[in-house]
Design a protein around this motif. Structure first.
Motif, short mmCIF file in Angstrom:
data_model
loop_
_atom_site.label_atom_id
_atom_site.label_comp_id
_atom_site.label_asym_id
_atom_site.label_seq_id
_atom_site.Cartn_x
_atom_site.Cartn_y
_atom_site.Cartn_z
N ILE A 194 11.12 4.84 9.07
CA ILE A 194 11.05 3.70 7.86
C ILE A 194 11.04 3.92 6.56
N SER A 195 9.09 4.28 6.48
CA SER A 195 8.48 4.35 4.46
C SER A 195 9.68 5.15 3.53
N ASP A 196 10.14 6.12 3.91
CA ASP A 196 11.69 6.44 3.22
C ASP A 196 12.43 5.91 2.98
N SER A 235 3.58 6.86 -5.09
CA SER A 235 2.81 6.90 -6.64
C SER A 235 1.80 8.12 -6.65
N PHE A 236 0.84 8.04 -6.06
CA PHE A 236 -0.38 8.68 -5.35
C PHE A 236 0.48 10.05 -5.73
N ALA A 237 1.14 9.88 -4.57
CA ALA A 237 1.44 11.57 -4.36
C ALA A 237 2.21 11.67 -5.50
N GLU A 238 3.52 10.91 -6.07
CA GLU A 238 4.00 12.04 -6.68
C GLU A 238 3.42 11.97 -8.41
N LYS A 239 2.06 11.52 -8.50
CA LYS A 239 0.75 12.37 -9.33
C LYS A 239 0.24 13.32 -9.38
N ILE A 257 1.46 -1.03 0.03
CA ILE A 257 0.09 -0.11 -0.47
C ILE A 257 0.91 1.34 0.04
N GLU A 258 1.95 1.13 0.65
CA GLU A 258 2.66 2.44 0.81
C GLU A 258 3.76 3.00 -0.87
N SER A 259 3.63 1.66 -1.31
CA SER A 259 3.94 2.08 -2.56
C SER A 259 3.29 2.41 -3.49
N SER A 260 2.28 2.36 -3.44
CA SER A 260 1.11 3.45 -4.71
C SER A 260 1.13 4.11 -3.85
N VAL A 282 -0.20 1.58 -9.81
CA VAL A 282 -0.68 0.65 -8.95
C VAL A 282 0.48 0.37 -7.99
N PRO A 283 0.66 -1.13 -7.32
CA PRO A 283 1.48 -1.37 -6.15
C PRO A 283 2.77 -1.79 -6.82
N VAL A 284 3.42 -1.21 -6.58
CA VAL A 284 4.46 -0.82 -7.07
C VAL A 284 5.75 -2.07 -6.37
N HIS A 285 6.43 -3.31 -7.45
CA HIS A 285 6.94 -4.40 -7.16
C HIS A 285 8.13 -4.10 -7.83
N LYS A 286 9.22 -4.51 -6.90
CA LYS A 286 10.71 -4.62 -7.59
C LYS A 286 10.43 -6.01 -8.33
#
Length: 360
Positions: free
Chosen positions: A354-356, A32-36, A26-29, A97-101
């Motif tokens: 931690i999130s950062d 992504s919302f924040a960047e957009k 969720i935090e990756s998503s 979408v959720p970011v998966h490395k």
């Protein structure tokens, strides 16, 4: 509500469901919302948990200059490039979408399997467990399903995880030792709680806490040796963990436990056993999770901090019920609230950091 705002909120709900409500996806998503420029829209959602709220606020601040408050329709209707025009059925129309490395090939270093019973760390953990079991026989019977069971469980976990860690793969050894270190720190927290309630003496506490620190020191030195001599090509965490007793939220959580026990000894709670034991369980769960968070891996640290926040929320609910029933006063509620807020602020700040680390 603006239709475009509804659309964005619905997109987020669908992403959250696809990720099975995993806070790490969720935090990756959210980033992504924040960047957009859309993360601010999610602040009004009623069905978010406290961890989500913390992350949303964090990304709102971090990407404040990117947020789009006007002309949402134009921003959403802009066509994606040819490279991203094709989307899967599960992909949102916002292309968030959720970011998966991408999974990198793992380097597995094989180690010689040893007899765990000959390992000093295991011997010390076994000694600690035996002493705690014997000591708890003198604890009050009403703590059987709470403090006694919890300290038994955490002490047992120290030994068990060391045993599981004695295998061929260095990465799994780090993982199991990390859990063992976390369990050791949690055990120390339960010992401090027991000392505060005078279930054990200062001498007994010192003896057992010294054993806990010995186990952590042995495991740490072992992992340092493995990292230096066998860890080439493997992404291993730093084996060192901070002293949880120097962590501000831990000290305040210990004060919170002592205050909750003091309050719940009042005659008014005698007929409200569910509230009494619930408040004690929530307060002690808060400090136990803070302690266990002090281990090697960032995702585990985040999860335990989040569980500590959940315990604080549960305590809030029980305190409000106690106030409504006239069991506690407004002054008592305010006093506890000040402690709770101080703990929450420290945890929230650490979770944001931690999130950062995780998504940078």
């Amino acid at each position: 509500m603006n239709e475009k705002v509804k659309q964005i909120q619905q997109e987020y709900r669908e992403i959250r469901e696809l990720s099975n409500y995993s806070i790490f996806d969720i935090e990756s998503s959210l980033k992504s919302f924040a960047e957009k420029g859309f993360v601010w829209i999610l602040k009004d959602l009623k069905d978010i948990c406290e961890a989500e709220g913390i992350l949303i606020e964090h990304y709102c601040d971090k990407f404040s200059s990117c947020q789009i408050y006007d002309s949402l329709e134009d921003s959403l209707s802009s066509k994606p490039s040819n490279e991203s025009a094709s989307t899967s059925p599960n992909q949102s129309s916002l292309n968030i979408v959720p970011v998966h490395k991408e999974k990198q090939p793992k380097h597995q270093q094989h180690l010689e399997v040893r007899d765990v019973k000959q390992f000093l760390g295991y011997k010390k953990a076994k000694e600690l467990e035996e002493k705690i079991i014997e000591l708890c026989k003198s604890f009050p019977s009403y703590e059987k399903k709470h403090v006694i069971d919890q300290i038994h469980r955490s002490a047992k976990s120290i030994k068990e995880r060391i045993a599981i860690g004695e295998q061929m793969y260095i990465g799994e050894k780090f993982n199991q030792y990390s859990v063992s270190i976390g369990s050791a720190k949690e055990t120390s927290a339960w010992l401090q709680i027991s000392l505060g309630q005078k279930y054990i003496t200062q001498e007994q506490y010192d003896d057992l806490d010294y054993l806990v620190n010995q186990v952590v020191s042995i495991l740490t030195k072992t992992l340092c040796h493995l990292k230096d001599n066998h860890g080439k090509g493997i992404n291993l965490p730093n084996p060192y963990t901070p002293n949880v007793k120097n962590f501000g939220a831990y000290e305040n959580a210990l004060l919170l436990v002592e205050r909750i026990y003091e309050i719940t000894r009042q005659r008014e709670f005698w007929r409200e056993k569910d509230i009494l034991y619930g408040m004690r369980q929530c307060s002690t769960s808060c400090i136990a999770n803070i302690a266990e968070a002090h281990q090697l891996y960032i995702p585990k640290k985040f999860r335990f901090f989040n569980d500590s926040l959940k315990a604080l929320q549960g305590l809030d609910s029980l305190l409000e019920t106690s106030l409504n029933k006239g069991i506690i006063s407004e002054a008592t509620l305010k006093e506890i609230e000040e402690l709770r807020i101080s703990i929450r602020n420290v945890l929230s700040s650490n979770m944001a950091n931690i999130s950062d680390q995780k998504v940078s």
